[in-house]
Design a protein around this motif. Structure first.
Motif, short mmCIF file in Angstrom:
data_model
loop_
_atom_site.label_atom_id
_atom_site.label_comp_id
_atom_site.label_asym_id
_atom_site.label_seq_id
_atom_site.Cartn_x
_atom_site.Cartn_y
_atom_site.Cartn_z
N ASN A 1 0.85 -1.18 0.00
CA ASN A 1 0.00 0.00 0.00
C ASN A 1 0.89 1.24 0.00
OD1 ASN A 1 0.74 0.66 2.72
ND2 ASN A 1 -0.82 -0.73 3.49
N ALA A 2 0.31 2.41 -0.30
CA ALA A 2 1.12 3.62 -0.51
C ALA A 2 1.94 3.99 0.71
CB ALA A 2 0.21 4.78 -0.91
N ALA A 3 1.33 3.90 1.89
CA ALA A 3 2.04 4.29 3.11
C ALA A 3 3.23 3.37 3.37
CB ALA A 3 1.09 4.27 4.31
N SER A 4 3.04 2.07 3.17
CA SER A 4 4.12 1.11 3.40
C SER A 4 5.25 1.31 2.40
CB SER A 4 3.58 -0.32 3.31
OG SER A 4 2.62 -0.55 4.30
N LEU B 1 10.27 7.23 -13.05
CA LEU B 1 10.12 8.26 -12.01
C LEU B 1 8.68 8.34 -11.54
CD1 LEU B 1 12.36 11.18 -13.38
CD2 LEU B 1 12.96 9.36 -11.79
N LEU B 2 7.74 8.25 -12.46
CA LEU B 2 6.33 8.31 -12.10
C LEU B 2 5.90 7.07 -11.33
CD1 LEU B 2 4.86 9.80 -15.41
CD2 LEU B 2 5.26 10.99 -13.24
N ALA B 3 6.43 5.91 -11.74
CA ALA B 3 6.10 4.67 -11.03
C ALA B 3 6.62 4.72 -9.60
CB ALA B 3 6.71 3.48 -11.76
N ALA B 4 7.78 5.34 -9.41
CA ALA B 4 8.37 5.45 -8.07
C ALA B 4 7.54 6.33 -7.15
CB ALA B 4 9.79 5.99 -8.17
N ARG B 5 6.73 7.21 -7.73
CA ARG B 5 5.84 8.05 -6.93
C ARG B 5 4.60 7.28 -6.47
NH1 ARG B 5 5.40 13.47 -10.70
NH2 ARG B 5 7.64 13.96 -10.83
N ALA C 1 12.02 1.37 -8.14
CA ALA C 1 11.50 2.46 -7.30
C ALA C 1 12.51 2.86 -6.23
CB ALA C 1 10.17 2.06 -6.67
N ARG C 2 13.15 1.88 -5.65
CA ARG C 2 14.18 2.16 -4.64
C ARG C 2 15.35 2.91 -5.26
NH1 ARG C 2 16.35 -2.74 -3.36
NH2 ARG C 2 17.78 -1.59 -2.04
#
Length: 228
Positions: A138-141, A177-181, A218-219
């Motif tokens: 999930n986004a927070a994790s 970059l967008l995927a990492a967001r 993403a990392r």
């Protein structure tokens, strides 16, 4: 069901690995009963060694991997699975929230986690999402995980990450970059004014170029710290 190379439908094959036979049985019932034929459990294993051997023979699409097992633990098993000629997607099977143990699993190649207490529909969605190359946090994790990992990296790693990203094409880099967001493929497609299929192609190409999965990509973006 997933789409095969010829555009047809096929069932996603899943292996469940947990040293508790009841957990294996429960996950099999949930997946087989609630996926409407889209996902099927093809095997279960009570230890990491059996899981790796079964994966060599059965080549499952996704492995649900418990971490706390005797002998070879789930982290090492994940690492071994990801080294196979046809590596499965690995989702950590846990009853806990993400922690430093989850970080190690991601380093080994896991692409997300499934809680043993998640609703059946969410479990199915995470399995299908993993097959589409989408990180299953999930986004927070995701933000918490990436922040802790990137914060422990020395400055020289930032420069290394930037250099790696520079090896990508402009469109691949933008999609990464967008995927990492935390954007979904559809959201990236809308932002870049391209099709979702093209987004998947850009991200697959970027991952192939850098020899890493989408979570690791993403990392890498976070570590590059491009805002500074």
């Amino acid at each position: 069901m997933d789409v095969d190379e010829n555009g047809g439908k096929r069932t996603i094959a899943v292996s469940v690995v947990d040293d508790d036979p009841m957990i294996c049985q429960t996950m099999q019932v949930i997946i087989d009963d609630y996926s409407q034929g889209r996902v099927k459990v093809v095997s279960t294993a009570l230890n990491a060694a059996d899981a790796v051997e079964q994966a060599k023979q059965e080549k499952p699409d996704v492995v649900l991997m418990d971490l706390a097992m005797p002998g070879c633990d789930g982290i090492e098993a994940t690492r071994l699975l990801r080294r196979l000629d046809q590596p499965p997607h690995v989702l950590v099977l846990t009853s806990l929230s993400p922690s430093q143990t989850i970080e190690k699993a991601v380093e080994a190649g896991a692409e997300g986690f499934i809680s043993k207490t998640d609703p059946p529909k969410e479990i199915i969605q995470r399995i299908i999402g993993a097959c589409h190359g989408e990180p299953q946090f999930n986004a927070a994790s995701t933000r918490q995980l990436i922040h802790r990992l990137s914060g422990s990296q020395p400055m020289t790693r930032r420069d290394e990450a930037r250099a790696l990203l520079d090896t990508l094409s402009e469109r691949e880099r933008q999609a990464a970059l967008l995927a990492a967001r935390g954007m979904t493929n559809q959201e990236i497609a809308d932002h870049m004014y391209i099709s979702e299929r093209t987004v998947k192609a850009h991200l697959s190409s970027a991952c192939e170029t850098l020899s890493m999965g989408r979570v690791q990509l993403a990392r890498l973006v976070e570590r590059a710290d491009l805002d500074n």
